[in-house]
Each structure stands twice: as C-alpha cells, then as structure tokens.
Design an enzyme around this catalytic site. Structure first.
Site, short mmCIF file in Angstrom:
data_model
loop_
_atom_site.label_atom_id
_atom_site.label_comp_id
_atom_site.label_asym_id
_atom_site.label_seq_id
_atom_site.Cartn_x
_atom_site.Cartn_y
_atom_site.Cartn_z
N ALA A 210 -93.23 -78.83 -41.77
CA ALA A 210 -94.51 -78.56 -41.32
C ALA A 210 -95.46 -77.86 -42.35
CB ALA A 210 -94.29 -77.85 -39.89
N GLU B 179 -86.62 -88.42 -39.23
CA GLU B 179 -87.10 -89.37 -38.05
C GLU B 179 -88.26 -88.54 -37.99
OE1 GLU B 179 -84.72 -86.47 -34.69
OE2 GLU B 179 -83.62 -88.11 -35.60
N TYR C 106 -94.97 -90.63 -45.31
CA TYR C 106 -93.65 -91.07 -45.83
C TYR C 106 -93.59 -92.41 -46.22
CZ TYR C 106 -92.29 -87.04 -42.86
OH TYR C 106 -92.12 -85.92 -42.35
#
Length: 146
Positions: free
Chosen positions: A65, A98, A110
């Site tokens: 994060a 995930e 990603y």
C-alpha cells in the site's frame, strides 16, 4: 519495516483497505522467518510498504500500500520492483499475488511488471468483490522499478 514503523503503516493500511490488517498481523509478519517487509519513505515520512513471503522457489506479495496522497508517484512501482528483485535474490522462480478485481490501477501496475492473470477467487473480498490471482515467472521476465 520495524515495529517502530507500525503506527504509520497501520494509518496507511486503514486508509487503503476496508478490511485492514491489524497490528498483530504485521507483528506476526515481522517475526516470520519467511517474511520480507520493506517501507518506502518520501520527504522523511513513511510513504508505503510491502509484505512478502518467500518459501522455497515461490514468493507471494501479501500486502502492499501507498499513502493515498502519494499514489501514482512511483512509490508502488518501486516497492513492487524491489519485491521482484528480492524474490529473485532469495531463489524464487515465481512471484504470486492477489488483487481486488475492482483495483484497476493496481492490476495495471502489476501487468507493467509482467504479471499475468492466473485465476479468480469469486466473492473473496468484502462486498462480494472478486480476487484476481496474478503470477510473474521470474525466469521469463525482466523488470525495472519504474
């Protein structure tokens, strides 16, 4: 990441995720022999963090994060790039993660690193949000912390 970072880490975690990790969860990661944690700083303050496990030839990014006020400034890319490099240094052949299916900016990040969608967990997150499973084969990809 150290225990001294946890107040700032928890503030970011709670600002970013509806079902935030607890202090105990982060303490467990810090104590795990398989965990690798790192923080990013900007202008002398904690700007983001990443938690990853490496076991045998697999790495899994568990939590990443960035302070919402600093998102889209390259901090997330630096953290993910660091994680991929570190996973390779520690002998991992693949990095897994995930991500919420609704988090298009994270999915795009990603994919820039070469992660590919490998599965879907239906209604995995709060409010029935699906989890997109993504993998990066380190033997096939070259990446830079962009």
């Amino acid at each position: 990441m150290t225990e001294a970072d946890l107040d700032a880490v928890l503030a970011i975690e709670q600002a970013c995720f509806p079902r935030a990790w607890t202090r105990q969860h982060f303490l467990s990661e810090l104590a795990s022999p398989h965990a690798t944690t790192v923080v990013a700083e900007q202008d002398g303050r904690l700007a983001g963090y990443l938690c990853m496990n490496v076991l045998l030839d697999e790495a899994e990014i568990l939590d990443v994060a960035v302070d919402p006020s600093l998102q889209r400034s390259g901090i997330g890319a630096a953290l993910v790039g660091w994680a991929c490099d570190e996973a390779g240094r520690r002998g991992a052949a693949v990095v897994r993660l995930e991500v919420r299916a609704t988090s298009q900016p994270a999915i795009a990040l990603y994919e820039r690193f070469g992660f590919v969608r490998s599965g879907l967990r239906k209604a995995y997150y709060e409010n029935g949000i699906d989890a997109v499973l993504m993998d990066l084969n380190l033997a096939e990809e070259e990446f830079d912390a962009v």
